[in-house]
Write a protein that holds these residues in place. Structure first.
Motif, PDB file in Angstrom:
ATOM      1  N   ALA A 153       0.743  -0.861  -0.235  1.00 12.18           N
ATOM      2  CA  ALA A 153      -0.135  -0.065   0.204  1.00 12.18           C
ATOM      3  C   ALA A 153       0.693   1.424   0.374  1.00 12.18           C
ATOM      4  N   LYS A 154       2.576   1.160   0.230  1.00  9.53           N
ATOM      5  CA  LYS A 154       2.950   1.911   0.653  1.00  9.53           C
ATOM      6  C   LYS A 154       3.565   2.719  -1.304  1.00  9.53           C
ATOM      7  N   ASN A 155       3.190   4.090  -0.991  1.00  6.67           N
ATOM      8  CA  ASN A 155       3.838   5.255  -2.296  1.00  6.67           C
ATOM      9  C   ASN A 155       5.604   4.549  -2.367  1.00  6.67           C
ATOM     10  N   ARG A 156       5.567   3.742  -2.574  1.00  7.51           N
ATOM     11  CA  ARG A 156       7.677   3.176  -2.687  1.00  7.51           C
ATOM     12  C   ARG A 156       8.551   3.989  -4.169  1.00  7.51           C
ATOM     13  N   ASN A 157       8.719   4.350  -3.272  1.00  7.01           N
ATOM     14  CA  ASN A 157       9.629   5.331  -5.066  1.00  7.01           C
ATOM     15  C   ASN A 157      10.799   4.543  -5.538  1.00  7.01           C
ATOM     16  N   ASN A 158      11.316   3.817  -4.584  1.00  5.12           N
ATOM     17  CA  ASN A 158      12.008   2.936  -5.641  1.00  5.12           C
ATOM     18  C   ASN A 158      11.437   1.487  -6.032  1.00  5.12           C
ATOM     19  N   MET A 159      11.016   1.094  -7.225  1.00  5.37           N
ATOM     20  CA  MET A 159      10.450   0.316  -6.986  1.00  5.37           C
ATOM     21  C   MET A 159      11.026  -1.320  -7.663  1.00  5.37           C
ATOM     22  N   LEU A 160      12.896  -1.021  -7.095  1.00  5.70           N
ATOM     23  CA  LEU A 160      14.055  -2.330  -7.548  1.00  5.70           C
ATOM     24  C   LEU A 160      13.736  -2.848  -5.749  1.00  5.70           C
ATOM     25  N   GLU A 161      13.283  -2.165  -4.593  1.00  3.38           N
ATOM     26  CA  GLU A 161      13.401  -3.607  -4.214  1.00  3.38           C
ATOM     27  C   GLU A 161      12.205  -4.640  -4.263  1.00  3.38           C
ATOM     28  N   PRO A 162      12.551  -5.729  -3.301  1.00  2.00           N
ATOM     29  CA  PRO A 162      11.903  -6.547  -2.966  1.00  2.00           C
ATOM     30  C   PRO A 162      10.859  -6.520  -2.478  1.00  2.00           C
ATOM     31  N   ARG A 163       9.766  -7.383  -3.345  1.00  2.00           N
ATOM     32  CA  ARG A 163       8.151  -7.452  -3.156  1.00  2.00           C
ATOM     33  C   ARG A 163       7.809  -8.809  -3.054  1.00  2.00           C
ATOM     34  N   TRP A 164       8.812  -9.946  -3.358  1.00  2.00           N
ATOM     35  CA  TRP A 164       8.279 -10.627  -3.535  1.00  2.00           C
ATOM     36  C   TRP A 164       7.751 -11.191  -2.698  1.00  2.00           C
ATOM     37  N   GLY A 165       6.992 -12.782  -2.774  1.00  2.00           N
ATOM     38  CA  GLY A 165       6.513 -13.802  -1.282  1.00  2.00           C
ATOM     39  C   GLY A 165       5.005 -13.922  -1.105  1.00  2.00           C
ATOM     40  N   LYS A 166       4.349 -13.373  -2.113  1.00  2.00           N
ATOM     41  CA  LYS A 166       2.817 -13.748  -1.749  1.00  2.00           C
ATOM     42  C   LYS A 166       2.334 -14.440  -0.934  1.00  2.00           C
ATOM     43  N   GLU A 167       2.178 -15.399  -2.669  1.00  2.00           N
ATOM     44  CA  GLU A 167       1.825 -16.752  -2.983  1.00  2.00           C
ATOM     45  C   GLU A 167       2.361 -17.682  -1.739  1.00  2.00           C
ATOM     46  N   MET A 168       3.342 -17.332  -1.100  1.00  2.00           N
ATOM     47  CA  MET A 168       3.827 -18.286  -0.022  1.00  2.00           C
ATOM     48  C   MET A 168       3.190 -18.027   1.223  1.00  2.00           C
ATOM     49  N   ILE A 169       3.112 -16.131   1.864  1.00  2.00           N
ATOM     50  CA  ILE A 169       2.467 -16.190   3.005  1.00  2.00           C
ATOM     51  C   ILE A 169       0.639 -16.452   2.949  1.00  2.00           C
ATOM     52  N   GLU A 170       0.254 -16.490   1.096  1.00  2.00           N
ATOM     53  CA  GLU A 170      -0.806 -17.012   1.155  1.00  2.00           C
ATOM     54  C   GLU A 170      -1.017 -18.292   1.455  1.00  2.00           C
ATOM     55  N   GLN A 171      -0.327 -19.315   0.717  1.00  2.00           N
ATOM     56  CA  GLN A 171      -0.492 -20.858   1.415  1.00  2.00           C
ATOM     57  C   GLN A 171      -0.425 -21.306   2.460  1.00  2.00           C
ATOM     58  N   LEU A 172       0.335 -20.310   3.528  1.00  2.00           N
ATOM     59  CA  LEU A 172       0.612 -20.797   4.752  1.00  2.00           C
ATOM     60  C   LEU A 172      -0.495 -20.274   5.610  1.00  2.00           C
ATOM     61  N   VAL A 173      -0.574 -18.820   5.515  1.00  2.00           N
ATOM     62  CA  VAL A 173      -1.815 -18.417   6.337  1.00  2.00           C
ATOM     63  C   VAL A 173      -3.066 -19.498   6.153  1.00  2.00           C
ATOM     64  N   GLY A 174      -3.682 -19.977   4.858  1.00  2.00           N
ATOM     65  CA  GLY A 174      -4.629 -21.004   4.611  1.00  2.00           C
ATOM     66  C   GLY A 174      -4.111 -21.789   4.975  1.00  2.00           C
ATOM     67  N   ALA A 175      -2.860 -22.795   4.967  1.00  2.00           N
ATOM     68  CA  ALA A 175      -3.127 -24.068   6.202  1.00  2.00           C
ATOM     69  C   ALA A 175      -3.335 -23.815   7.820  1.00  2.00           C
ATOM     70  N   CYS A 176      -2.612 -22.664   7.712  1.00  2.00           N
ATOM     71  CA  CYS A 176      -3.238 -21.792   9.375  1.00  2.00           C
ATOM     72  C   CYS A 176      -4.743 -21.931   9.928  1.00  2.00           C
ATOM     73  N   GLU A 177      -4.973 -21.385   8.548  1.00  2.00           N
ATOM     74  CA  GLU A 177      -6.446 -21.269   9.413  1.00  2.00           C
ATOM     75  C   GLU A 177      -7.568 -22.742   8.817  1.00  2.00           C
ATOM     76  N   ASN A 178      -7.066 -23.680   8.021  1.00  2.00           N
ATOM     77  CA  ASN A 178      -7.647 -24.922   7.479  1.00  2.00           C
ATOM     78  C   ASN A 178      -7.016 -25.779   8.636  1.00  2.00           C
ATOM     79  N   ALA A 179      -6.586 -25.385   9.417  1.00  2.00           N
ATOM     80  CA  ALA A 179      -5.655 -26.719  10.758  1.00  2.00           C
ATOM     81  C   ALA A 179      -6.504 -27.460  11.592  1.00  2.00           C
ATOM     82  N   PRO A 180      -7.007 -28.138  11.861  1.00  2.00           N
ATOM     83  CA  PRO A 180      -8.057 -28.893  12.636  1.00  2.00           C
ATOM     84  C   PRO A 180      -7.727 -28.102  14.143  1.00  2.00           C
TER      85      PRO A 180
END
Length: 220
Positions: free
Chosen positions: A193-220
């Motif tokens: 959400a930040k207005n990032r002036n430097n577009m070279l900074e890393p921003r990967w990781g979304k899929e990893m986050i979604e997968q683990l959060v989903g696993a946590c939410e679906n855990a018994p």
């Protein structure tokens, strides 16, 4: 007086050349980062790695090209079906590049997190024989990345993945890992959400986050 005018003109010219060079660098890097984000095959990733290498050759003091080239090789290591030898070859190149990046930017949380990601790749390639030796080293590396910048979502999600896997292996609670994953998700959204002036900074990781959060939410 004429000498001073010539000197001023030369300084202005040098400034314009440097500015143009920086703009060209940022444009080239931004374009290749976008391609890396869309890469779907090892061939795509190899082309990206080669492109970053060419950029780094022109800008040898910049750490970002080395970083993203290392990330591309890390992805290749995870993606390949070529067996342990092929995986280790990709991860070895990723390690070489990220170490070079660290030499240009010490105390960098993003670089340290990527080091941990490479170690995770090596560990996952042969967990039975490498788990005892590499597990603790990988965890320490990711903990150091998180300590360097507690707001780095990539450091936290990689740490959460290690914690989650270890907890599952030993039949322990995954509560700590899931808290880390949730924090990582929140930080990732704030970063996006930040207005990032430097577009070279890393921003990967979304899929990893979604997968683990989903696993946590679906855990018994």
């Amino acid at each position: 007086m004429k000498k001073y005018l010539i000197l001023i003109l030369l300084l202005i010219l040098i400034s314009l050349v440097i500015k143009a060079s920086n703009e060209t660098y940022i444009q080239a890097m931004s374009s290749e980062i976008a391609r890396l984000e869309k890469a779907a095959t090892i061939e795509d990733l190899q082309r990206c790695a080669n492109a970053f290498a060419r950029i780094q050759g022109i800008h040898p003091n910049e750490w970002h090209p080395l970083y993203y080239s290392s990330l591309a090789y890390t992805y290749m290591g995870f993606m390949t079906n070529g067996g342990l030898e092929a995986k280790d070859k990709y991860f070895a190149e990723a390690k070489r590049l990220v170490d070079r990046a660290a030499g240009l930017s010490s105390g960098n949380s993003e670089i340290m997190a990527l080091k941990g990601f490479v170690l995770m790749g090596e560990l996952s390639a042969d967990p039975q024989s490498r788990g005892a030796d590499m597990g603790a080293i990988t965890l320490q590396t990711l903990e150091k990345a998180a300590a360097l910048n507690p707001n780095n979502p990539r450091a936290l999600i990689l740490l959460a993945q290690m914690e989650y896997g270890t907890s599952q292996f030993f039949g322990q609670s995954t509560e700590k890992a899931c808290k880390l994953a949730k924090t990582s998700s929140e930080l990732f959204n704030q970063e996006k959400a930040k207005n990032r002036n430097n577009m070279l900074e890393p921003r990967w990781g979304k899929e990893m986050i979604e997968q683990l959060v989903g696993a946590c939410e679906n855990a018994p």
